[in-house]
Design a protein around this motif. Structure first.
Motif, mmCIF file in Angstrom:
data_model
loop_
_atom_site.group_PDB
_atom_site.id
_atom_site.type_symbol
_atom_site.label_atom_id
_atom_site.label_comp_id
_atom_site.label_asym_id
_atom_site.label_seq_id
_atom_site.Cartn_x
_atom_site.Cartn_y
_atom_site.Cartn_z
ATOM 1 N N GLY B 708 54.340 52.121 26.780
ATOM 2 C CA GLY B 708 54.895 51.577 25.541
ATOM 3 C C GLY B 708 56.391 51.289 25.584
ATOM 4 O O GLY B 708 57.003 50.971 24.559
ATOM 5 N N ILE B 709 57.014 51.430 26.724
ATOM 6 C CA ILE B 709 58.449 51.096 26.837
ATOM 7 C C ILE B 709 58.544 49.587 27.075
ATOM 8 O O ILE B 709 57.769 49.046 27.876
ATOM 9 C CB ILE B 709 59.095 51.822 28.034
ATOM 10 N N ASP B 710 59.481 48.913 26.389
ATOM 11 C CA ASP B 710 59.533 47.467 26.629
ATOM 12 C C ASP B 710 60.103 47.181 28.021
ATOM 13 O O ASP B 710 60.888 47.981 28.568
ATOM 14 C CB ASP B 710 60.320 46.734 25.533
ATOM 15 N N GLU B 711 59.684 46.066 28.585
ATOM 16 C CA GLU B 711 59.951 45.798 30.002
ATOM 17 C C GLU B 711 61.437 45.765 30.321
ATOM 18 O O GLU B 711 61.882 46.295 31.333
ATOM 19 C CB GLU B 711 59.281 44.488 30.416
ATOM 20 N N LYS B 712 62.213 45.152 29.424
ATOM 21 C CA LYS B 712 63.655 45.019 29.714
ATOM 22 C C LYS B 712 64.306 46.410 29.812
ATOM 23 O O LYS B 712 65.072 46.697 30.737
ATOM 24 C CB LYS B 712 64.329 44.189 28.623
ATOM 25 N N THR B 713 63.938 47.271 28.832
ATOM 26 C CA THR B 713 64.512 48.628 28.863
ATOM 27 C C THR B 713 64.089 49.345 30.143
ATOM 28 O O THR B 713 64.903 49.999 30.812
ATOM 29 C CB THR B 713 64.028 49.431 27.626
ATOM 30 N N ALA B 714 62.809 49.190 30.497
ATOM 31 C CA ALA B 714 62.316 49.851 31.713
ATOM 32 C C ALA B 714 63.099 49.361 32.933
ATOM 33 O O ALA B 714 63.493 50.156 33.796
ATOM 34 C CB ALA B 714 60.827 49.570 31.895
ATOM 35 N N ARG B 715 63.345 48.064 32.966
ATOM 36 C CA ARG B 715 64.092 47.519 34.118
ATOM 37 C C ARG B 715 65.538 48.023 34.126
ATOM 38 O O ARG B 715 66.095 48.350 35.168
ATOM 39 C CB ARG B 715 64.079 45.985 34.102
ATOM 40 N N ASP B 716 66.148 48.069 32.936
ATOM 41 C CA ASP B 716 67.536 48.569 32.851
ATOM 42 C C ASP B 716 67.612 50.024 33.319
ATOM 43 O O ASP B 716 68.534 50.408 34.046
ATOM 44 C CB ASP B 716 68.057 48.456 31.414
ATOM 45 N N ILE B 717 66.631 50.806 32.880
ATOM 46 C CA ILE B 717 66.642 52.231 33.279
ATOM 47 C C ILE B 717 66.482 52.330 34.794
ATOM 48 O O ILE B 717 67.201 53.083 35.462
ATOM 49 C CB ILE B 717 65.521 53.015 32.549
ATOM 50 N N PHE B 718 65.570 51.533 35.351
ATOM 51 C CA PHE B 718 65.362 51.618 36.802
ATOM 52 C C PHE B 718 66.622 51.196 37.549
ATOM 53 O O PHE B 718 66.984 51.796 38.561
ATOM 54 C CB PHE B 718 64.177 50.777 37.264
ATOM 55 N N SER B 719 67.313 50.179 37.010
ATOM 56 C CA SER B 719 68.504 49.729 37.745
ATOM 57 C C SER B 719 69.577 50.821 37.738
ATOM 58 O O SER B 719 70.350 50.970 38.676
ATOM 59 C CB SER B 719 69.005 48.381 37.208
ATOM 60 N N CYS B 720 69.607 51.643 36.666
ATOM 61 C CA CYS B 720 70.523 52.797 36.634
ATOM 62 C C CYS B 720 70.148 53.783 37.746
ATOM 63 O O CYS B 720 71.008 54.290 38.470
ATOM 64 C CB CYS B 720 70.369 53.544 35.317
ATOM 65 N N LEU B 721 68.859 54.061 37.850
ATOM 66 C CA LEU B 721 68.395 55.015 38.865
ATOM 67 C C LEU B 721 68.650 54.471 40.259
ATOM 68 O O LEU B 721 69.070 55.193 41.164
ATOM 69 C CB LEU B 721 66.891 55.284 38.706
ATOM 70 N N GLU B 722 68.417 53.184 40.403
ATOM 71 C CA GLU B 722 68.534 52.538 41.705
ATOM 72 C C GLU B 722 69.961 52.655 42.254
ATOM 73 O O GLU B 722 70.172 52.977 43.417
ATOM 74 C CB GLU B 722 68.177 51.063 41.528
#
Lengths: 77, 1026
Positions: B708-722
């Motif tokens: 249920g997380i929107d895709e943009k937020t999920a991508r932003d979070i992953f880019s932080c982790l990355e």
């Protein structure tokens, strides 16, 4: 080095005859062969040496493995 | 599919150390490509390639046969193959015996050793240096026959005569004789090719490495150099062509391959057992100890604590690691019982079991650390509990492990010392015959890069652009350096790793003697892990020695002083941190840390923990330092990419700072189990390609979106982790080190003289040289007293509360027993003159002169030059007329103050009185240069010129990928930190790195941030020492 003018091969890589200084020599037995890469760092070509027993004594020839030419190396009386 | 006709059974990889040029994987792949059913690995006296060889053979689907080529006492070679685990164990024992009983680096197998360990081994007669071929080549036919009978008597049908046709002179005759001998004595023959490289084109690399091994130049002739390039992994067809005279020799390779079974049994359990009290199981005993410890740690056991302990104990029990925890507990107990300071570090801090056993000092429950960062059922890997010990006594603890588990069950872990740029240039430069000084200069200029990055580095690094190596003349050398990148050169000793085994370790790995007489196994830490062996990391931490030293001396002055009692909220300590006076403070002393401290304004231990994690490549490259500081100081609001991140990132102000947070985010956002999340973290850590990282990202986003997380937020979070994951710190580790860091800061704030004396006694340690530490101490108001033959001891000692006496042991070239002799002689009364000193101590002339030159006799004779001139007479006359008292010659003018300072730097590595730059000050003032101290007082944005000695220039990774150099410029007033951006570095970098580096002038702009100051350089240049 004197170039051996002609070397005759039989099918399985055995030398039959070679011509050196205008004379043909018949090989009775191939005694040994070895390979020497020489001074590869200076561009020297690798050589295949053969020691051959002929009617006229034991001869050593070598073949320049980059261009395939044969040379006389030495002869044992 | 055609039937296999041949398998190579005599093969060297690059683990034959300078006598092989192929990684085991490449050999296996080539053999598989050539459709061989099996391949053997027979390195010289070692099995270091075994794990990689087995792994790659398994992947390639061909049978791995493990063996070794050994040298017998007469110098004869012999090829041995293990026919299975029993044979492998015997091979390991045999190799161990050869290594241990022979001079280091020259192992030899005795015949008695062969007889004792022949079971399960198959022997091939070896190359031309084997006993039988060698005797035949010498035409000693009867002796060759006797030898063959001897081998046959020992091995029976497991002995083969090895036929090779590598186009060497005499091969044909030799093979004919071997064949005849075999027929006569009923010994089977086998064809091999004594493989040393994969393809013919690899021969030059092999030849160059051979030259390194033999210590000769390329053009030198040596009997051990290969005559030709025939020792490659020949295809079966080529081998069949060469051995048309004896097809049986080819068939026998397959026969042997069928006999030999894999030597390493993957199912075998090598784990050691902890000696338990009668009737106890390891799980039950561990549980008992953990609950006992929990009651001590927590007072009462709450349901939260119990739940955590039960969860951890369950995982430990299911994975079968109870013995491992008990063994570690036992070692720590031993150290504590002997008063040896120790502390757990690393991911073990995330374990409540480790905390309750006293292995770590971090409470993972109160810090909310996820256990899965340390261990998980999904990962099912051996846990790694790293324990730091006071470096002075680490070997005492290791000694206990040897005694407790038996010499036969313990060995130090090896490291494969591999070629990097500098070592490759040095070794190959000699082989190619380049002038020594040019090679030395190139090696010194070489940054710490892999050997195959040298050619591009010639353009990238300014210090490499100058010098002759950019020309064609050097091209071939540098290309060859690239070819040997990562090749193992020799075995080294891992700093702290000990492998402890259930079965005798000598049946799992051969042992050999490394430097300092330490017995090492032949595997490195990765191979040990892959083999499933238990490794204990008993590390030396000098910071613990520093604390012990300082506290011991302080408690003499202030009885009862103990650093466990140091308050963790001491205002003076935080003031010291905020002023960035942290030179010498554990983990907080680098220029980047000092800059951080001056801006972060640490107020509590959590700030110290965060500091340790912030100055890491991960947070720096992930651009997390700035947001953390501004949010921590309340200058920017804390925000989260998603509300569910708040509980995870709250303690770090919304910034991903710790590895544990990566795990928690992957669990919370993408629904990974903790074990899966840690695997993701590990994958991200090791992902080396963009493609891999992208795949991991897609998986993260897919699972986050499904929750249920929107895709943009999920991508932003992953880019932080990355941005973060590759070089992050684990919180457990940061927390474990933070206390030690704080304690050292406390000592520096309250007892600076004791702190710096202890720091200097523990050298080498930390970031700075003794000269820089002494200079820093001076700026803190501490005086240094010169070496004095009547006062100095063997260590830095505090005199009169704020003065430190330089010890005799600092004098260049002085031996430990000379220092002991001087101290013993002094017990009978002070020395009255140089002559008296010499008569009573018989100190070596070189040392005597150094003592004079660094001022150790100044209180007896103030003129160092005159004293030096007196030395020959003192030495000769003292023998002939011991009672005759003479004096130094008159009329000799002493050294100038500047000369004395320089001599002290040379002999002591530091100066007692002042800094080297002081002697240039008048001239520098005239030329408009400020001191470091003055520059720091200049307003923000001022353009200044400063001169000094550059300290530790380094190029950390940056987010942009551009080069930025940081260093400190040191003079008699202290240090100023300098930043050099790429454009300036590009022009002047050669003044910072390489042979031209020396005293430096820096022109630049002053930048104040917090209480810290940086000089942003515009121009660098050398200080002309006229």
């Amino acid at each position: 080095m004197v170039q051996a003018q002609q070397v005759l091969w039989r099918k399985k890589g055995k030398i039959l005859q070679f011509k050196c200084r205008g004379q043909w020599h018949t090989v009775r037995e191939a005694l040994d062969r070895w390979k020497d890469v020489g001074e590869w760092w200076d561009g020297e070509a690798p050589k295949l040496f053969v020691r051959l027993l002929t009617d006229s004594g034991v001869w050593e020839l070598y073949r320049d493995l980059t261009d395939g030419r044969w040379f006389f190396y030495r002869r044992y009386d | 599919m055609r039937a296999p006709v041949f398998a190579h059974l005599h093969v060297h990889s690059y683990f034959s150390f300078l006598d092989g040029s192929a990684p085991p994987e490449k050999l296996v792949k080539k053999a598989a490509d050539l459709e061989m059913p099996a391949i053997a690995l027979t390195d010289h006296f070692n099995v270091s390639g075994a794990v990689r060889f087995f792994r790659s053979a398994k992947e390639a689907g061909i049978k791995p046969i493990l063996g070794a080529e050994v040298v017998l006492e007469g110098g004869y070679h012999l090829t041995l193959l293990a026919t299975g685990p029993r044979g492998y164990a015997n091979l390991c024992r045999l190799l161990t015996r050869a290594h241990i009983s022979s001079p280091r680096g020259n192992p030899r197998c005795s015949w008695a050793g062969l007889e004792e360990h022949a079971e399960g081994l198959l022997a091939l007669s070896g190359c031309r240096r084997g006993e039988i071929p060698s005797l035949i080549l010498q035409r000693k036919y009867a002796e060759a026959r006797e030898a063959a009978l001897r081998y046959k008597a020992l091995w029976g049908s497991s002995f083969y005569l090895e036929l090779q046709d590598t186009l060497l002179p005499g091969n044909r005759a030799l093979n004919r004789c071997l064949l005849e001998l075999g027929e006569n004595l009923k010994i089977p023959v086998v064809a091999t090719n004594n493989v040393h490289y994969v393809c013919r084109k690899d021969f030059p690399t092999h030849d160059v490495l051979t030259c390194v091994r033999l210590g000769i130049k390329l053009e030198d002739v040596h009997p051990e150099r290969p005559l030709n390039d025939e020792n490659y992994l020949k295809p079966p067809e080529t081998m069949a062509h060469l051995f048309t005279f004896c097809p049986q020799a080819l068939h026998n390779t397959i026969r042997i391959a069928e006999i030999c079974q894999p030597a390493l049994d993957e199912r075998q359990n090598f784990s050691p057992r902890f000696p338990l009290p009668p009737g106890q199981s390891a799980d039950a005993f561990l549980r008992e100890l953990v609950y006992r410890g929990a009651r001590e740690r927590y007072g009462c056991i709450t349901p939260e604590v119990e739940e955590r302990l039960e969860k951890e104990l369950n995982v430990i029990s299911r994975l079968g690691f109870a013995d491992y925890f008990l063994i570690t507990w036992d070692i720590v107990n031993y150290a504590r019982s002997k008063g040896i300071r120790c502390a757990g570090r690393g991911s073990a801090g995330a374990s409540a079991v480790a905390y309750c056993l006293g292995l770590t000092e971090v409470d993972p429950i109160s810090r909310q650390l996820v256990f899965e960062r340390f261990m998980s059922l999904e990962r099912a890997e051996k846990p790694d509990i790293d324990i730091d010990f006071d470096s002075r006594y680490r070997d005492v603890v290791a000694g206990y492990v040897y005694r407790k588990y038996g010499e036969d069950h313990v060995a130090a872990v090896a490291t494969y010392v591999t070629y990097r740029a500098r070592s490759a240039v040095r070794d190959l430069g000699k082989v190619f015959g380049y002038p020594e000084e040019e090679i030395d200069s190139l090696a010194k200029s070489m940054p710490y890069i892999p050997a195959d990055e040298i050619l591009p580095a010639l353009d990238r690094f300014p210090e490499l652009r100058r010098g002759p190596w950019k020309g064609e003349r050097y091209r071939r050398l540098l290309e060859f350096c690239g070819l040997i990148a990562g090749f193992p050169r020799h075995l080294g000793t891992h700093l702290g790793g000990l492998v402890v085994t259930g079965p005798p370790v000598v049946e799992i790995s051969p042992l050999q003697v490394a430097a300092k007489e330490i017995k090492i196994c032949q595997f490195d830490r990765n191979d040990i892990e892959e083999l499933g062996l238990v490794k204990l990391d008993l590390l030396s931490l000098k910071a613990l020695s520093l604390l012990e030293e300082a506290v011991r001396d302080i408690s003499r002055m202030k009885p009862g002083f103990r650093y466990e009692k140091i308050p963790l909220d001491d205002p003076d300590t935080y003031r010291l941190l905020n002023r960035a006076q942290t030179v010498g403070v554990f983990q907080l002393e680098s220029p980047a840390q000092r800059a951080l401290q001056s801006r972060l304004k640490a107020e509590n231990m959590e700030d110290v923990v965060a500091s340790l994690a912030l100055i890491r490549p991960g947070p720096i490259k992930g651009n997390m330092v700035e947001p953390f500081i501004t949010r921590r100081r309340g200058l920017e609001p804390v925000s989260y990419l998603h509300p569910s991140l708040k509980p995870i990132l709250e303690k770090t102000y919304g910034v991903v700072l710790f590895q544990e947070q990566v795990i928690a985010i992957a669990s919370e956002i993408a629904g990974f189990t903790p074990g899966e999340a840690d695997r993701l973290r590990k994958l991200m850590t090791h992902a080396r390609s963009l493609k891999e990282m992208k795949e991991i990202g897609e998986e993260f986003v897919r699972r986050a979106v499904s929750r249920g997380i929107d895709e943009k937020t999920a991508r932003d979070i992953f880019s932080c982790l990355e941005g973060y994951a590759s070089y992050g710190f684990c919180e457990a580790h940061a927390a474990a080190f933070a206390t030690t860091a704080y304690w050292t800061a406390y000592l520096s704030a309250h007892y600076p003289a004791y702190f710096f004396a202890a720091l200097l006694n523990c050298q080498p340690m930390g970031y700075y040289s003794p000269a820089t530490l002494a200079n820093e101490a001076r700026t803190r108001g501490i005086r240094f007293l010169p070496v004095d033959v009547n006062t100095s001891t063997d260590r830095f000692t505090v005199e009169k509360a704020r003065a430190i006496r330089i010890p005799l042991s600092r004098v260049k070239g002085i031996r430990q027993n000379t220092v002991a002799r001087i101290l013993k002689a002094r017990q009978e009364g002070p020395f009255s003159s140089l002559r008296d000193f010499y008569v009573r101590t018989q100190t070596e002339r070189d040392t005597l002169e150094n003592l004079i030159l660094c001022g150790a006799f100044d209180t007896l004779h103030p003129n160092r030059k005159a004293l030096l001139a007196w030395v020959p007479e003192v030495i000769s006359q003292s023998c002939l007329q011991p009672s005759l008292e003479l004096g130094p010659p008159a009329g000799i003018k002493d050294f100038t103050a500047a000369e004395k300072c320089l001599l002290e730097y040379e002999i002591l590595g530091m100066s007692a009185d002042t800094h080297f730059m002081y002697f240039f000050r008048d001239r520098l003032i005239k030329e408009g240069y400020l001191t470091a101290g003055q520059a720091k007082e200049m307003p923000d944005g001022s353009r200044v010129k400063v001169a000094g000695l550059p300290v530790r220039p380094h190029r950390p990774p940056t987010r942009s990928g551009k080069t930025v150099v940081f260093f400190s410029l040191e003079d008699e007033t202290g240090m100023i930190d300098v930043t050099v951006f790429e454009d300036v570095y590009d022009k002047y970098g050669h003044f910072l790195f390489g042979p031209e580096a020396g005293p430096l002038t820096v022109t630049g702009i002053i930048q104040h941030r917090g209480e810290g100051t940086a000089l942003i350089s515009r121009k660098l240049g050398p200080v002309l020492l006229k």
